[in-house]
Design a protein around this motif. Structure first.
Motif, PDB file in Angstrom:
ATOM      1  N   LEU A 108      19.686   2.799  20.272  1.00 60.16           N
ATOM      2  CA  LEU A 108      19.590   3.582  19.043  1.00 60.16           C
ATOM      3  C   LEU A 108      19.146   2.704  17.872  1.00 60.16           C
ATOM      4  O   LEU A 108      18.287   3.110  17.082  1.00 60.16           O
ATOM      5  N   SER A 109      19.710   1.504  17.764  1.00 61.82           N
ATOM      6  CA  SER A 109      19.312   0.581  16.689  1.00 61.82           C
ATOM      7  C   SER A 109      17.844   0.198  16.819  1.00 61.82           C
ATOM      8  O   SER A 109      17.113   0.177  15.823  1.00 61.82           O
ATOM      9  N   ASP A 110      17.406  -0.081  18.040  1.00 59.28           N
ATOM     10  CA  ASP A 110      15.995  -0.412  18.267  1.00 59.28           C
ATOM     11  C   ASP A 110      15.089   0.753  17.876  1.00 59.28           C
ATOM     12  O   ASP A 110      14.024   0.553  17.275  1.00 59.28           O
ATOM     13  N   ASP A 111      15.512   1.965  18.198  1.00 59.28           N
ATOM     14  CA  ASP A 111      14.708   3.139  17.857  1.00 59.28           C
ATOM     15  C   ASP A 111      14.614   3.345  16.345  1.00 59.28           C
ATOM     16  O   ASP A 111      13.576   3.776  15.837  1.00 59.28           O
ATOM     17  N   ILE A 112      15.682   3.040  15.623  1.00 54.61           N
ATOM     18  CA  ILE A 112      15.641   3.140  14.161  1.00 54.61           C
ATOM     19  C   ILE A 112      14.624   2.145  13.611  1.00 54.61           C
ATOM     20  O   ILE A 112      13.791   2.492  12.766  1.00 54.61           O
ATOM     21  N   VAL A 113      14.668   0.912  14.101  1.00 55.97           N
ATOM     22  CA  VAL A 113      13.725  -0.111  13.639  1.00 55.97           C
ATOM     23  C   VAL A 113      12.290   0.308  13.945  1.00 55.97           C
ATOM     24  O   VAL A 113      11.403   0.199  13.087  1.00 55.97           O
ATOM     25  N   LYS A 114      12.037   0.811  15.142  1.00 59.28           N
ATOM     26  CA  LYS A 114      10.687   1.250  15.516  1.00 59.28           C
ATOM     27  C   LYS A 114      10.201   2.367  14.601  1.00 59.28           C
ATOM     28  O   LYS A 114       9.050   2.373  14.168  1.00 59.28           O
ATOM     29  N   ASN A 115      11.067   3.330  14.313  1.00 54.20           N
ATOM     30  CA  ASN A 115      10.677   4.436  13.444  1.00 54.20           C
ATOM     31  C   ASN A 115      10.425   3.975  12.017  1.00 54.20           C
ATOM     32  O   ASN A 115       9.503   4.457  11.364  1.00 54.20           O
ATOM     33  N   ILE A 119       6.923   4.301   9.989  1.00 56.04           N
ATOM     34  CA  ILE A 119       6.803   4.882   8.650  1.00 56.04           C
ATOM     35  C   ILE A 119       6.015   3.956   7.738  1.00 56.04           C
ATOM     36  O   ILE A 119       5.138   4.404   6.982  1.00 56.04           O
ATOM     37  N   LEU A 120       6.306   2.659   7.794  1.00 57.68           N
ATOM     38  CA  LEU A 120       5.560   1.705   6.970  1.00 57.68           C
ATOM     39  C   LEU A 120       4.072   1.739   7.296  1.00 57.68           C
ATOM     40  O   LEU A 120       3.224   1.712   6.393  1.00 57.68           O
ATOM     41  N   GLU A 121       3.743   1.798   8.578  1.00 54.05           N
ATOM     42  CA  GLU A 121       2.333   1.880   8.993  1.00 54.05           C
ATOM     43  C   GLU A 121       1.693   3.163   8.475  1.00 54.05           C
ATOM     44  O   GLU A 121       0.568   3.140   7.964  1.00 54.05           O
ATOM     45  N   LEU A 122       2.387   4.258   8.601  1.00 49.02           N
ATOM     46  CA  LEU A 122       1.855   5.534   8.124  1.00 49.02           C
ATOM     47  C   LEU A 122       1.642   5.520   6.612  1.00 49.02           C
ATOM     48  O   LEU A 122       0.641   6.044   6.114  1.00 49.02           O
ATOM     49  N   GLU A 123       2.585   4.929   5.892  1.00 47.41           N
ATOM     50  CA  GLU A 123       2.440   4.850   4.434  1.00 47.41           C
ATOM     51  C   GLU A 123       1.238   4.004   4.041  1.00 47.41           C
ATOM     52  O   GLU A 123       0.537   4.323   3.077  1.00 47.41           O
ATOM     53  N   ARG A 124       0.971   2.932   4.787  1.00 49.77           N
ATOM     54  CA  ARG A 124      -0.224   2.122   4.514  1.00 49.77           C
ATOM     55  C   ARG A 124      -1.490   2.946   4.750  1.00 49.77           C
ATOM     56  O   ARG A 124      -2.424   2.902   3.955  1.00 49.77           O
ATOM     57  N   HIS A 125      -1.512   3.695   5.834  1.00 51.65           N
ATOM     58  CA  HIS A 125      -2.675   4.546   6.121  1.00 51.65           C
ATOM     59  C   HIS A 125      -2.865   5.598   5.023  1.00 51.65           C
ATOM     60  O   HIS A 125      -3.992   5.825   4.553  1.00 51.65           O
ATOM     61  N   ARG A 126      -1.773   6.222   4.624  1.00 53.46           N
ATOM     62  CA  ARG A 126      -1.861   7.257   3.582  1.00 53.46           C
ATOM     63  C   ARG A 126      -2.354   6.656   2.277  1.00 53.46           C
ATOM     64  O   ARG A 126      -3.167   7.264   1.574  1.00 53.46           O
ATOM     65  N   SER A 127      -1.916   5.460   1.944  1.00 55.61           N
ATOM     66  CA  SER A 127      -2.371   4.784   0.726  1.00 55.61           C
ATOM     67  C   SER A 127      -3.880   4.534   0.777  1.00 55.61           C
ATOM     68  O   SER A 127      -4.586   4.744  -0.218  1.00 55.61           O
ATOM     69  N   ILE A 156      -0.516  12.815   7.666  1.00 58.55           N
ATOM     70  CA  ILE A 156       0.260  11.576   7.618  1.00 58.55           C
ATOM     71  C   ILE A 156       1.609  11.829   6.956  1.00 58.55           C
ATOM     72  O   ILE A 156       2.644  11.344   7.422  1.00 58.55           O
ATOM     73  N   ALA A 157       1.612  12.612   5.876  1.00 60.70           N
ATOM     74  CA  ALA A 157       2.872  12.939   5.190  1.00 60.70           C
ATOM     75  C   ALA A 157       3.820  13.674   6.134  1.00 60.70           C
ATOM     76  O   ALA A 157       5.027  13.409   6.145  1.00 60.70           O
ATOM     77  N   GLU A 158       3.305  14.587   6.944  1.00 63.52           N
ATOM     78  CA  GLU A 158       4.143  15.302   7.911  1.00 63.52           C
ATOM     79  C   GLU A 158       4.674  14.361   8.983  1.00 63.52           C
ATOM     80  O   GLU A 158       5.827  14.481   9.398  1.00 63.52           O
ATOM     81  N   ALA A 159       3.841  13.405   9.417  1.00 59.53           N
ATOM     82  CA  ALA A 159       4.292  12.428  10.416  1.00 59.53           C
ATOM     83  C   ALA A 159       5.410  11.560   9.844  1.00 59.53           C
ATOM     84  O   ALA A 159       6.375  11.229  10.545  1.00 59.53           O
ATOM     85  N   ILE A 160       5.298  11.200   8.572  1.00 61.10           N
ATOM     86  CA  ILE A 160       6.351  10.414   7.913  1.00 61.10           C
ATOM     87  C   ILE A 160       7.639  11.233   7.865  1.00 61.10           C
ATOM     88  O   ILE A 160       8.729  10.733   8.180  1.00 61.10           O
ATOM     89  N   GLU A 164      11.217  10.301   9.597  1.00 57.50           N
ATOM     90  CA  GLU A 164      12.462  10.236   8.820  1.00 57.50           C
ATOM     91  C   GLU A 164      13.531  11.140   9.432  1.00 57.50           C
ATOM     92  O   GLU A 164      14.707  10.771   9.499  1.00 57.50           O
ATOM     93  N   ALA A 165      13.118  12.315   9.899  1.00 61.71           N
ATOM     94  CA  ALA A 165      14.067  13.223  10.569  1.00 61.71           C
ATOM     95  C   ALA A 165      14.569  12.609  11.870  1.00 61.71           C
ATOM     96  O   ALA A 165      15.744  12.746  12.222  1.00 61.71           O
ATOM     97  N   GLN A 166      13.691  11.907  12.562  1.00 62.52           N
ATOM     98  CA  GLN A 166      14.081  11.229  13.802  1.00 62.52           C
ATOM     99  C   GLN A 166      15.124  10.155  13.506  1.00 62.52           C
ATOM    100  O   GLN A 166      16.097  10.006  14.240  1.00 62.52           O
ATOM    101  N   ILE A 167      14.926   9.412  12.428  1.00 58.61           N
ATOM    102  CA  ILE A 167      15.894   8.382  12.038  1.00 58.61           C
ATOM    103  C   ILE A 167      17.254   9.026  11.742  1.00 58.61           C
ATOM    104  O   ILE A 167      18.289   8.519  12.165  1.00 58.61           O
ATOM    105  N   GLU A 168      17.250  10.156  11.046  1.00 61.56           N
ATOM    106  CA  GLU A 168      18.511  10.850  10.749  1.00 61.56           C
ATOM    107  C   GLU A 168      19.229  11.261  12.037  1.00 61.56           C
ATOM    108  O   GLU A 168      20.449  11.121  12.146  1.00 61.56           O
TER     109      GLU A 168
END
Length: 193
Positions: A108-115, A119-127, A156-160, A164-168
């Motif tokens: 679970l911790s690994d999955d949080i880090v991956k997600n 998100i960081l990658e997606l935010e870079r793409h969106r920028s 990209i916003a929907e993927a982010i 985030e929902a997956q992390i929750e």
């Protein structure tokens, strides 16, 4: 979530008749038409509905959750744990030789880090998409490229949002593991003779 057995004052092995009798007795004083509390009456009705349905009752008895009454956040966490439980059941190692609860927490911790990294990658793409949009000259009659870039930014916003929902859900699953421990077998170490 309320425990329907406690709410109706019955044992877990109560039959259909005992459930119905307990429900009828409880709603006599809880019914709003008789001066009872509408919220309490609703809880009694929900408990009765759960226990009179054999499938829902079995799910509740097995998991402690009812899909119709549980918080959706809890159900998502429960679904994540279900997958992890299947993984450790299928593990070929001998029970007691490894800690499946710790393994679940690590996963679970690994999955949080991956997600979060995703998100960081997606935010870079969106920028980058936004910067392209800012620099793009528009044609007067149509804006095909602008429309495509805006659609990409929205995707990209929907993927982010999904990440985030997956992390929750993962955090909820992790929280559901609180209080659990796993007893490992003592490993005998032979002293060098």
């Amino acid at each position: 979530m309320i425990d329907p057995y406690v709410l109706l004052g019955i044992e877990r092995d109560a039959d259909e008749r005992a459930i119905r009798t307990a429900y009828r007795k409880a709603v006599k004083t809880a019914h709003p038409d008789r001066g009872g509390d509408a919220e309490q009456f609703g809880k009694l009705q929900a408990a009765y509905d759960l226990l009179k349905d054999p499938v829902r009752r079995k799910v509740y008895d097995d998991t402690g959750y009812d899909p119709q009454l549980a918080d959706p956040k809890d159900l998502k966490g429960l679904m994540m744990l279900e997958t992890l439980v299947n993984d450790f059941i299928l593990d070929e190692r001998e029970p007691g030789s490894f800690d499946p609860v710790a393994a679940m927490r690590r996963k679970l911790s690994d999955d949080i880090v991956k997600n979060r990294f995703h998100i960081l990658e997606l935010e870079r793409h969106r920028s980058r998409v936004r910067k392209h949009l800012d620099r793009l000259g528009r044609r007067p009659e149509t804006d095909v490229l602008g429309s495509m870039l805006r659609a990409r930014s929205q995707s990209i916003a929907e993927a982010i949002k999904n990440a985030e929902a997956q992390i929750e859900a993962i955090e909820q699953a992790y929280q559901m593991l609180e209080g659990y421990s796993y007893e490992l077998e003592a490993i005998e170490v032979k002293a060098a003779e």
